[in-house]
Design an enzyme around this catalytic site. Structure first.
Site, short mmCIF file in Angstrom:
data_model
loop_
_atom_site.label_atom_id
_atom_site.label_comp_id
_atom_site.label_asym_id
_atom_site.label_seq_id
_atom_site.Cartn_x
_atom_site.Cartn_y
_atom_site.Cartn_z
N ARG A 133 0.79 -1.23 0.00
CA ARG A 133 0.00 0.00 0.00
C ARG A 133 0.82 1.28 0.00
NH1 ARG A 133 -2.77 -3.68 3.24
NH2 ARG A 133 -4.39 -4.62 1.97
N SER A 192 0.85 -8.18 9.02
CA SER A 192 -0.33 -8.86 8.50
C SER A 192 -0.22 -10.34 8.88
CB SER A 192 -0.39 -8.75 6.97
OG SER A 192 -0.29 -7.41 6.57
N GLU A 195 -5.12 -14.28 9.71
CA GLU A 195 -5.76 -15.54 9.32
C GLU A 195 -4.86 -16.75 9.64
OE1 GLU A 195 -6.72 -12.59 7.66
OE2 GLU A 195 -8.52 -13.15 8.75
N ASN A 277 -8.98 -9.14 13.20
CA ASN A 277 -9.80 -10.14 13.88
C ASN A 277 -9.01 -10.92 14.92
OD1 ASN A 277 -8.61 -11.37 11.25
ND2 ASN A 277 -9.00 -13.14 12.56
N ASP A 319 -15.03 -11.92 11.35
CA ASP A 319 -13.85 -11.33 10.70
C ASP A 319 -14.03 -9.84 10.45
OD1 ASP A 319 -11.24 -11.32 9.63
OD2 ASP A 319 -12.01 -11.54 7.60
N ARG A 342 -15.21 -1.95 9.41
CA ARG A 342 -15.63 -3.09 8.59
C ARG A 342 -16.99 -3.61 9.03
NH1 ARG A 342 -10.68 -7.03 6.71
NH2 ARG A 342 -11.96 -8.88 7.01
N TRP A 489 -12.98 -0.46 -4.04
CA TRP A 489 -11.80 -1.01 -3.35
C TRP A 489 -10.62 -0.05 -3.39
CZ3 TRP A 489 -12.94 -5.00 -0.38
CH2 TRP A 489 -11.89 -5.69 0.24
CA CA Z 1 -9.11 -10.73 9.02
#
Ligand code: CA
Ligand code: CA
Length: 582
Positions: A133, A192, A195, A277, A319, A342, A489
């Site tokens: 980004r 990051s 997950e 999350n 999530d 979100r 997006w």
């Molecule tokens: Ca997530």
């Protein structure tokens, strides 16, 4: 004046201007970035991330004359999502691209000056496309994070590596996709990997050397550290209280990834990071609020301690990463921060102490909560909104499936919003979608997906998914909206010229009237736009730039929505537009 003296004076002048040049980007320049119109030094066009430019040359009356100046291709065989925000300094554009690449381009001509292509190992595990980004500038360095969880600092003039640091183990699911933040002389970065059950954290480093100064984990129970000059770590206090909001050993693999980076407000002296999350997605395996997941966390930069936090989705089961950027602004003489989460709610929070001022929906359909209690600051949960407990399931080991909205890709995701002090409105790229979601048993395994959930995303309306909305933070009113067929997006920018710029997956960069939402200009960039635009001025010319290249999480995870937009083509380029005053 004799020739010798003149020569001496000349050399003094040259060396002092050379010294000023060599000093490069300073903390004061970064603090003033939002006000200085000849450069873009930070992600957010200022560390407060308002994405507001005081420039007026391109305005509601002149924008129709905005024309392309140049376009530059990122090249290569691999394209995929391009979510990067360019930086502008000293006649150069610094722009990152997919697969951990970065380019320096001559700002006026579009000529490539250098490229750095990070050598990525086979086993990288980015959850949501191979995106980056953006970078940060400090001194004569340009610094960015890579998909194998490293930080690389390059010389702005040559592209040569000055320092490189490994943040964590990519084989455990760590990666970096966000632009670093520079505040108070510190390089602040997140990770990051939510997950994969990573440990979300914020790290502070010396931007000149990459040396760690402190690390603050975003999971209650994890130890924070301080580091001396030789890199020796000393304990700097546990985050929160162990086992208070996470049972057993669940806090050891709790996610809470800081994957969208942070913002900084010089008036509060605090940096604000969003957290993702709690891991795994199956919330039945971790009863409790699971602090500080799905939160905004305000950090004291001197101590590396949490000053305050506000959890948007306690005990998240959908999530609903709370990573969305916290944008500080003035309202009624006070400093607030706003966050379009979100989870579908827009929050207005006192930036000094984290107290909730206002919260309201910015999408049409929200199933998991009926509202936010402004007294307690907590969501009012809908009893049947959470996917069922697999241990009580009737369908074998699968828990009861529920339809939940927003979908896990969020009412808003990584695409940053903008705030105009002129209109006092936030411009929010929102999406209307829902999902069928169910829970399953799961155990942590290093490098394995740590979800315990299955899902399919569906559109809610036939005619649109995306909607650019002008949100009044005081009243909660949507002042206007512009619908978009595909999910939005890319990010948004607004200017004192009375304009709002944003891109669409259909390939357009558009300019709207900030007061009414009326479309005044558009340009087809040749691939989907999933990145935020920037603007700056050089001489008599105002420029606008945006990266083009369809991809990101939607084609990978979008279910029915991904099928609906599978005709969109990939790409990888940066477009620059200009308008001269002559
Ligand atoms: Ca997530
Ligand atoms: Ca600036």
């Amino acid at each position: 004046m004799n020739k010798k003296l003149l020569g001496a004076l000349f050399s003094v002048l040259v060396s002092s201007s050379f010294a000023a040049h060599a000093a490069g980007v300073t903390d004061a320049m970064i603090e003033n970035d939002a006000k200085t119109t000849n450069d873009v030094l930070s992600w957010g066009m200022g560390t407060e991330a308002q994405r507001f430019s005081p420039l007026t040359q391109i305005n509601t009356k002149t924008v129709s004359k905005l024309t392309p100046a140049w376009s530059f291709s990122f090249g290569g065989e691999k394209q995929r999502g391009q979510e990067s925000q360019p930086l502008i300094y000293n006649g150069k554009m610094f722009v990152t691209a997919s697969y951990s690449r970065i380019y320096a381009i001559d700002m006026k001509t579009g000529t490539k000056l250098w490229k750095y292509e990070h050598r990525l190992p086979e086993g990288i595990m980015p959850c949501c496309d191979v995106v980056n980004r953006g970078a940060a500038l400090y001194d004569n360095l340009v610094i960015f994070g890579t998909l194998d969880a490293q930080l690389v600092a390059l010389n702005q003039d040559t592209g040569k590596i000055v320092w490189k640091e490994k943040v964590d183990d990519y084989a455990a699911g760590y990666s970096i996709s966000a632009a670093p933040l520079i505040a108070k002389g510190l390089l602040l970065t997140g990770v990051s990997g939510g997950e994969f059950g990573v440990i979300g954290r914020v790290e502070a480093r010396n931007p000149r050397t990459g040396q760690l100064i402190w690390m603050r984990p975003m999971i209650e129970g994890q130890m924070g550290y301080k580091y001396d000059k030789d890199g020796n770590a000393t304990a700097n206090g546990v985050t929160g209280t162990t086992n208070k909001t996470w049972p057993g050993d669940t806090w050891k693999t709790g996610g809470s990834a800081t994957w969208l980076g942070g913002t900084y407000d010089n008036s509060t002296g605090l940096a604000y990071f969003g957290t993702g999350n709690p891991a795994p997605w199956n919330s039945w395996l971790r009863p409790g609020d699971n602090l500080y997941s799905s939160s905004t966390v305000a950090l004291d930069l001197d101590s590396g301690q949490i000053k305050w936090s506000y959890q948007t989705t306690p005990h998240d089961g959908w999530d609903y990463d709370g990573v969305n950027e916290f944008v500080t602004f003035n309202m009624d003489g006070k400093r607030y921060g706003a966050k379009a989460d979100r989870n579908g709610f827009f929050y207005v929070i006192d930036a000094t102490n984290g107290k909730l001022e206002n919260a309201f929906p910015f999408v049409k359909k929200i199933t998991w909560a009926s509202g936010i209690d402004l007294k307690t600051g907590r969501p009012i949960y809908n009893e049947n909104g959470r996917p069922g407990d697999p241990t009580k399931g009737k369908e074998g080991e699968k828990g009861e499936t529920v339809f939940a909205a927003p979908a896990f890709l969020g009412a808003k995701n990584q695409m940053p919003m903008a705030y105009s002090p002129q209109t006092k409105l936030f411009y929010v790229p929102a999406n209307e979608w829902g999902m069928d979601i169910w829970n399953e048993p799961v155990t942590y395994k290093k490098g394995g997906a740590f979800l315990g959930a299955g899902f399919t995303i569906h559109p809610i309306f036939d005619d649109y998914i995306g909607a650019l909305r002008a949100v009044n933070p005081k009243t909660g009113k949507i002042e206007w909206e512009v619908k978009n067929n595909a999910p939005l997006w890319g990010g948004v920018m607004t200017t004192a010229g009375g304009l709002v710029f944003y891109g669409t997956p259909e390939g357009y960069l558009k300019a709207l009237d900030a007061k009414t939402g009326k479309e005044l200009w558009k340009f087809q960039t040749g691939s989907g736009v999933v990145a935020p635009p920037v603007t700056w001025k050089d001489g008599d010319t105002q420029y606008v730039a945006v990266v083009s290249g369809w991809g990101g999480a939607v084609p990978l995870w979008g279910g029915e929505v991904a099928k609906k937009v599978n005709f969109l083509e990939q790409g990888g380029s940066v477009w620059v537009f200009k308008l001269s005053s002559k």
